[in-house]
Scaffold this motif. Structure first.
Motif, PDB file in Angstrom:
ATOM      1  N   ALA B  31      57.774 -18.136   2.469  1.00  0.00           N
ATOM      2  CA  ALA B  31      58.846 -18.218   3.308  1.00  0.00           C
ATOM      3  C   ALA B  31      60.324 -18.574   2.705  1.00  0.00           C
ATOM      4  CB  ALA B  31      58.655 -19.024   4.482  1.00  0.00           C
ATOM      5  N   PHE B  32      60.315 -19.852   1.748  1.00  0.00           N
ATOM      6  CA  PHE B  32      61.431 -20.339   1.042  1.00  0.00           C
ATOM      7  C   PHE B  32      61.888 -19.324   0.094  1.00  0.00           C
ATOM      8  CE2 PHE B  32      60.419 -24.613   2.486  1.00  0.00           C
ATOM      9  CZ  PHE B  32      61.792 -25.100   3.117  1.00  0.00           C
ATOM     10  N   ALA B  33      61.006 -18.714  -0.602  1.00  0.00           N
ATOM     11  CA  ALA B  33      61.346 -17.708  -1.580  1.00  0.00           C
ATOM     12  C   ALA B  33      62.157 -16.545  -0.794  1.00  0.00           C
ATOM     13  CB  ALA B  33      60.298 -17.103  -2.216  1.00  0.00           C
ATOM     14  N   HIS B  34      61.472 -16.015   0.390  1.00  0.00           N
ATOM     15  CA  HIS B  34      62.416 -14.982   1.193  1.00  0.00           C
ATOM     16  C   HIS B  34      63.524 -15.342   1.658  1.00  0.00           C
ATOM     17  CE1 HIS B  34      59.911 -11.451   1.821  1.00  0.00           C
ATOM     18  NE2 HIS B  34      58.949 -12.065   1.929  1.00  0.00           N
ATOM     19  N   TYR B  35      63.843 -16.634   1.733  1.00  0.00           N
ATOM     20  CA  TYR B  35      65.129 -17.335   2.244  1.00  0.00           C
ATOM     21  C   TYR B  35      66.176 -17.394   1.057  1.00  0.00           C
ATOM     22  CZ  TYR B  35      68.257 -20.254   4.799  1.00  0.00           C
ATOM     23  OH  TYR B  35      69.366 -20.604   5.436  1.00  0.00           O
ATOM     24  N   GLY B  36      65.406 -17.167  -0.087  1.00  0.00           N
ATOM     25  CA  GLY B  36      66.486 -17.443  -1.310  1.00  0.00           C
ATOM     26  C   GLY B  36      66.202 -18.481  -2.101  1.00  0.00           C
ATOM     27  N   GLU B 404      70.396  -9.249   4.678  1.00  0.00           N
ATOM     28  CA  GLU B 404      70.776  -9.083   6.171  1.00  0.00           C
ATOM     29  C   GLU B 404      69.681  -9.715   6.834  1.00  0.00           C
ATOM     30  OE1 GLU B 404      73.336  -7.730   7.843  1.00  0.00           O
ATOM     31  OE2 GLU B 404      74.515  -7.526   5.679  1.00  0.00           O
ATOM     32  N   ILE B 405      68.524  -9.621   6.556  1.00  0.00           N
ATOM     33  CA  ILE B 405      67.513 -10.557   7.370  1.00  0.00           C
ATOM     34  C   ILE B 405      66.941 -11.738   6.820  1.00  0.00           C
ATOM     35  CG2 ILE B 405      66.473  -7.962   7.954  1.00  0.00           C
ATOM     36  CD1 ILE B 405      64.268  -8.525   6.137  1.00  0.00           C
ATOM     37  N   GLU B 406      67.845 -12.405   5.778  1.00  0.00           N
ATOM     38  CA  GLU B 406      67.106 -13.622   5.585  1.00  0.00           C
ATOM     39  C   GLU B 406      67.116 -14.649   6.551  1.00  0.00           C
ATOM     40  OE1 GLU B 406      68.562 -14.261   0.835  1.00  0.00           O
ATOM     41  OE2 GLU B 406      69.797 -15.531   2.303  1.00  0.00           O
ATOM     42  N   VAL B 407      68.106 -14.504   7.267  1.00  0.00           N
ATOM     43  CA  VAL B 407      68.410 -15.816   8.391  1.00  0.00           C
ATOM     44  C   VAL B 407      67.017 -15.889   9.312  1.00  0.00           C
ATOM     45  CG1 VAL B 407      69.390 -14.205  10.191  1.00  0.00           C
ATOM     46  CG2 VAL B 407      69.906 -16.680  10.111  1.00  0.00           C
ATOM     47  N   HIS B 408      66.194 -14.835   9.524  1.00  0.00           N
ATOM     48  CA  HIS B 408      64.959 -14.732  10.256  1.00  0.00           C
ATOM     49  C   HIS B 408      64.067 -15.822   9.453  1.00  0.00           C
ATOM     50  CE1 HIS B 408      66.832 -12.039  12.970  1.00  0.00           C
ATOM     51  NE2 HIS B 408      66.724 -11.203  12.007  1.00  0.00           N
ATOM     52  N   PHE B 409      64.252 -15.773   8.276  1.00  0.00           N
ATOM     53  CA  PHE B 409      63.186 -16.756   7.544  1.00  0.00           C
ATOM     54  C   PHE B 409      63.545 -18.135   7.631  1.00  0.00           C
ATOM     55  CE2 PHE B 409      62.277 -12.618   5.910  1.00  0.00           C
ATOM     56  CZ  PHE B 409      61.022 -12.653   5.481  1.00  0.00           C
ATOM     57  N   LEU B 410      64.557 -18.509   7.940  1.00  0.00           N
ATOM     58  CA  LEU B 410      64.881 -19.734   8.390  1.00  0.00           C
ATOM     59  C   LEU B 410      64.280 -20.145   9.779  1.00  0.00           C
ATOM     60  CD1 LEU B 410      66.545 -22.472   7.798  1.00  0.00           C
ATOM     61  CD2 LEU B 410      68.465 -21.652   9.086  1.00  0.00           C
ATOM     62  N   VAL B 411      64.323 -19.329  10.621  1.00  0.00           N
ATOM     63  CA  VAL B 411      63.598 -19.337  11.809  1.00  0.00           C
ATOM     64  C   VAL B 411      62.288 -19.370  11.732  1.00  0.00           C
ATOM     65  CG1 VAL B 411      63.221 -18.295  14.180  1.00  0.00           C
ATOM     66  CG2 VAL B 411      65.543 -17.893  13.026  1.00  0.00           C
ATOM     67  N   ALA B 416      57.123 -22.460  11.626  1.00  0.00           N
ATOM     68  CA  ALA B 416      56.092 -22.884  10.876  1.00  0.00           C
ATOM     69  C   ALA B 416      55.838 -24.319  10.581  1.00  0.00           C
ATOM     70  CB  ALA B 416      56.294 -22.262   9.339  1.00  0.00           C
ATOM     71  N   THR B 417      56.940 -24.947  10.739  1.00  0.00           N
ATOM     72  CA  THR B 417      56.930 -26.420  10.733  1.00  0.00           C
ATOM     73  C   THR B 417      56.089 -26.731  12.073  1.00  0.00           C
ATOM     74  OG1 THR B 417      59.191 -26.407   9.512  1.00  0.00           O
ATOM     75  CG2 THR B 417      58.275 -28.609  10.360  1.00  0.00           C
ATOM     76  N   LEU B 418      56.517 -26.239  13.050  1.00  0.00           N
ATOM     77  CA  LEU B 418      55.779 -26.689  14.315  1.00  0.00           C
ATOM     78  C   LEU B 418      54.130 -26.596  14.327  1.00  0.00           C
ATOM     79  CD1 LEU B 418      57.899 -25.222  17.426  1.00  0.00           C
ATOM     80  CD2 LEU B 418      57.786 -27.562  16.731  1.00  0.00           C
ATOM     81  N   PHE B 419      53.973 -25.099  13.710  1.00  0.00           N
ATOM     82  CA  PHE B 419      52.714 -24.862  13.591  1.00  0.00           C
ATOM     83  C   PHE B 419      51.773 -25.929  12.607  1.00  0.00           C
ATOM     84  CE2 PHE B 419      49.523 -22.364  10.869  1.00  0.00           C
ATOM     85  CZ  PHE B 419      48.710 -21.950  11.993  1.00  0.00           C
ATOM     86  N   THR B 420      52.614 -25.987  11.479  1.00  0.00           N
ATOM     87  CA  THR B 420      51.913 -26.934  10.493  1.00  0.00           C
ATOM     88  C   THR B 420      51.705 -28.546  11.269  1.00  0.00           C
ATOM     89  OG1 THR B 420      53.070 -25.835   9.024  1.00  0.00           O
ATOM     90  CG2 THR B 420      52.215 -27.825   8.182  1.00  0.00           C
TER      91      THR B 420
END
Lengths: 143, 455
Positions: B31-36, B404-411, B416-420
């Protein structure tokens, strides 16, 4: 009201019936349609070697091909016609990570022979009849 | 717990808990890689993280299923496992194969075939391991006093899961044929025989937790697994739309995939109905929550979100995009992850004699994990739909669309933090239960922890 025995017959009967249809269609696909639609007669030794390099490096772990794989890097089904041989070989032979817009690819530093084999594999995939995939963008929506 | 050999299940559950934490860790790397933020690229490139993530998923779920089988089969067959020693050997060899595979992925030792990346030499060990597991389960069942429908459906699911691993080991030099048979394993597992395993475990849990008559539950079990195969076998066709396969799969896959949610709907209605019908006020409420939860969330994730992109006209655009990740996450979590959690929640008090299930933290674990995963699914949906429009409809370059869709990976990362957090609380409670005890085992059915409050 449905009895347990009737429910069991429904389960076993349905499973056997639909399994047989599935096996029959699969037989047709595997022996006739797929070889024809994928030009299986054009799978040369270079294509086989290219496919082996593709598998060995788990390219599907980032890219998709035939729409299958991971969604981190571009779809490569039509990469041969989209980017051309020279571009592909440059990426594959690069000794530093290829990073368009900052997203890094593993630097494979392939030899020219290896890169040629991967190109042969892409060229073969490029020619497959995929029932319209990947779709053409809508011209009315293009900027 | 009636039979001492059931305690073998504990170690499979413990292995499951360890591996899900590892799986989530690799999910964060991706997820972090997708976020850059790909600072680990030199050591764990994306393909290594991705392969580890999805293979750990399969291994922790299988470990959970095996634990469930070792717990359920003796109780259903009314006898001890034929060999506890060999069950432990099977556990240790299973863990070793899994660990070696995961380490190998970090050193380029794999086959680049999604979900089936385990290299060939290890494939043979997997086969031997699973044969040993099946031998123990089937021999116990065969020698048992009873062969219940629940046990037979569970065993049938396990046997077919093992058999279907084999087509994935055949080599084809044609990429399309390789994909064709890869789906025999992956699709017919998760949308076929794994649902038999799910049905079997669910039926067992509902019999125990609701007190509804076994004959009634098992009758509906047949109907549900019947619906599963009726739709799921030819539903494989939705993987055969655009991979060099003939056009008749567009029609067949489209029709039968549209029927696939029926099986999951059946599963959800079945669980809810049995819960309402049952007069038993079982004290282990959290096990019941996970049981009903798995039935309902699997309908949403596997059933509805699957249907959302199996129509051929839709799939033409969504095939090979993050829309698949949207469906995949809620489907696996709802149908199989929550199922393993349900089984663990039910079995732990009976194995250990401790009543950790009464603590409020279990409720937090449940809701944080479920809401977190729903949030993750929504983030994937937003990213996936935007990707489809920008890349496939408008025709933007892949990386332009990705930025353009990078921000969705922050969400995604936040959810995922809640899930974890939920999963970690669950694992913490698992640890708090401690190991199986002699006292709990000796008490059998008389043990306080299994007694319904109203009894």
């Amino acid at each position: 009201m449905l009895s347990k025995k009737q429910a069991k017959v429904f389960f076993l009967g349905g499973t056997i019936f639909f399994s047989l249809i599935f096996l029959g269609l699969s037989y047709e696909s595997v022996t006739k349609s797929i070889p024809k639609k994928t030009h299986a007669d054009q799978i040369t030794d270079a294509v086989r070697r290219g496919r082996e390099i593709w598998d060995k490096n788990n390219c599907m772990g980032c890219h998709t091909i035939l729409g299958e794989g991971a969604y981190y890097a571009p779809e490569l089904t039509r990469v041969y016609s989209r980017k051309g041989e020279t571009y592909i070989k440059t990426v594959l032979m690069s000794k530093t990570p290829w990073a368009p817009r900052g997203r890094k690819m593993v630097a494979y530093g392939m030899t020219e022979e290896e890169a040629n084999d991967v190109v042969a594999f892409f060229k073969w995939v490029n020619e497959m009849d995929l029932n319209g995939f990947p779709p053409e963008p809508d011209k009315n929506l293009q900027p | 717990m009636k039979y001492k050999s059931q305690r073998v299940a504990y170690w499979f559950f413990a292995l499951s808990m360890l591996l899900i934490i590892l799986q989530i860790t690799y999910g964060f790397i991706m997820a972090f890689a997708h976020y850059g933020m790909d600072g680990l690229h030199n050591w764990i490139p994306f393909n290594a993280a991705r392969t580890t993530h999805i293979n750990l998923l399969v291994v922790w779920l299988l470990s959970g299923f095996m634990g469930a089988a070792y717990y359920i089969i003796p109780e259903e067959a009314q006898r001890e496992l034929v060999s506890v020693k060999w069950a432990y050997i099977q556990l240790i060899s299973f863990a070793i194969v899994g660990v070696v595979a995961v380490i190998g992925f970090h050193f380029n030792w794999w086959e680049g075939r999604k979900f089936l990346e385990i290299p060939r030499p290890l494939d043979y060990l997997v086969v031997v391991n699973v044969l040993l597991f099946l031998g123990l389960i089937l021999a116990t069942l065969y020698k048992g006093k009873t062969q219940t429908t629940t046990a037979m459906v569970l065993a049938m699911g396990l046997v077919f899961a093992a058999l279907l691993y084999l087509p994935g080991m055949i080599f084809f030099d044609n990429q399309a044929l390789d994909s064709f048979f890869r789906w025999w394993v992956v699709h017919l597992w998760v949308e076929g025989v794994w649902e038999l395993i799910m049905g079997g475990i669910l039926a067992f849990l509902l019999i125990k937790l609701t007190g509804v008559d076994r004959e009634v539950i098992e009758k509906w079990l047949y109907v549900i697994v019947g619906l599963t195969f009726l739709s799921g076998i030819l539903g494989t066709g939705h993987h055969y739309y655009y991979i060099g396969t003939p056009k008749y799969w567009l029609v067949i896959g489209g029709i039968f995939s549209a029927m696939e949610p029926l099986a999951f709907l059946g599963m959800a209605l079945f669980a809810i109905h049995m819960y309402r019908k049952g007069g038993r006020n079982h004290p282990n409420k959290i096990a019941l929550s996970w049981t009903l939860g798995t039935a309902i969330v699997s309908f949403a994730g596997a059933g509805l979100l699957g249907l959302a992109h199996t129509l051929p006209q839709v799939n033409l655009y969504t095939h090979g995009t993050l829309v698949t990740a949207m469906h995949g996450h809620l489907a696996f979590w709802g149908a199989y992850g929550m199922l393993v959690f349900a089984m663990i929640s039910y079995a732990m008090p009976l194995m250990t004699g401790r009543k950790v299930y009464e603590q409020t933290s279990n409720i937090y674990a449940f809701w944080l994990a479920v809401i977190g995963m729903l949030g993750m699914t929504t983030a994937f949906a937003a990213a996936g739909v935007a990707q489809v429009y920008l890349e496939r409809r408008v025709g933007l370059d892949f990386m332009v669309a990705q930025q353009e869709i990078e921000v969705h990976f922050l969400v995604l990362i936040l959810c995922a933090t809640l899930f974890t957090t939920g999963v970690l609380i669950f694992v913490y409670n698992f640890i708090k239960y401690g190991r199986p005890t002699e006292e709990a085992m000796a008490s059998g059915d008389e043990f306080e922890a299994v007694q319904p409050a109203a009894a």
